[in-house]
Design a protein around this motif. Sequence first.
Motif, PDB file in Angstrom:
ATOM      1  N   LYS A   1       0.832  -1.205   0.000  1.00 29.91           N
ATOM      2  CA  LYS A   1       0.000   0.000   0.000  1.00 29.91           C
ATOM      3  C   LYS A   1       0.865   1.252   0.000  1.00 29.91           C
ATOM      4  CE  LYS A   1      -4.199  -1.674   2.302  1.00 29.91           C
ATOM      5  NZ  LYS A   1      -5.072  -1.536   3.504  1.00 29.91           N
TER       6      LYS A   1
ATOM      7  N   LEU B   1      -8.378  -5.633  -3.334  1.00 29.70           N
ATOM      8  CA  LEU B   1      -7.265  -4.692  -3.259  1.00 29.70           C
ATOM      9  C   LEU B   1      -7.221  -3.673  -4.396  1.00 29.70           C
ATOM     10  CD1 LEU B   1      -4.361  -7.051  -2.100  1.00 29.70           C
ATOM     11  CD2 LEU B   1      -5.806  -5.559  -0.705  1.00 29.70           C
TER      12      LEU B   1
ATOM     13  N   GLU C   1      -6.886  -0.086  -3.627  1.00 27.87           N
ATOM     14  CA  GLU C   1      -5.582   0.272  -3.060  1.00 27.87           C
ATOM     15  C   GLU C   1      -4.497   0.322  -4.129  1.00 27.87           C
ATOM     16  OE1 GLU C   1      -5.395   1.116  -0.007  1.00 27.87           O
ATOM     17  OE2 GLU C   1      -7.246   0.290   0.826  1.00 27.87           O
TER      18      GLU C   1
END
Length: 252
Positions: A128, A171, A174
């Motif tokens: 991240k 995800l 992100e």
Amino acid sequence: MTGRLRDKRIIITGAVGNIGKAAVEAFVAEGARVVIGDVDVARGEEAAAAFGPAVRFVPVDVADEASLAHLVEAGVDWLGGLDVLAQNAGLMRSGSILDFDAAAFDRLFAVNVRALFIGARHAIPHLKKSGRGSIINTASLAGKRGGPGLTAYAASKGAVIAFTTTLALELAPERIRVNAICPGWVDTAFNQPIIDFMGGPEAQAAKVSAMVPLGRQGQPHEIAPLFVFLASDESSYVTAQSILADGGAFNG
């Protein structure tokens, strides 16, 4: 070197086997710095020395969460961050379902599936921070198309494909991409258990000739470019995919 992975910081497990080692060689050739993890300490240290200063070895048993967490943290410390996690460690076991007990089945899933879940959990906070993360999981043609003697192994690799797809969707906000590579028959020692189950090399060669449209096994260096592509910014719009490298066997 063309520098397709310049400044990329990569951790890869299962790094001293045939496909893993070919992937590391390709990563380094394209300018990446790489932390290689494997349970085989002697071969890991030898590989790191051979690859030079862009590579560091950290011993890891992917079936042990503390060991896997250490690999990620030690890798991030040395690399100064993390852009790519390549989860290539795997275990092959074959045999009829009557020859498998629960312990063998659980061990297969611990290495092939649970380890990917744990590795991702520890790596995601660091990915991240990079703002351009990529997770590459090694699945298999067997996860899409099983066969006799592969009941447990195919189930584990099918789980890898499902895990990859779902994690990619989770995800995506992100900016972390998640994809799987699905090799078919590749000429490595990893496949020896299923070769033995099939009756030896001659029987296996006949099977490959019959089921693979290209008429041969692949080689590790033919799988490695997929690792480079999925680690690079060239694949910035590719996620939730399970990419076959099987000589056409799935559709053959």
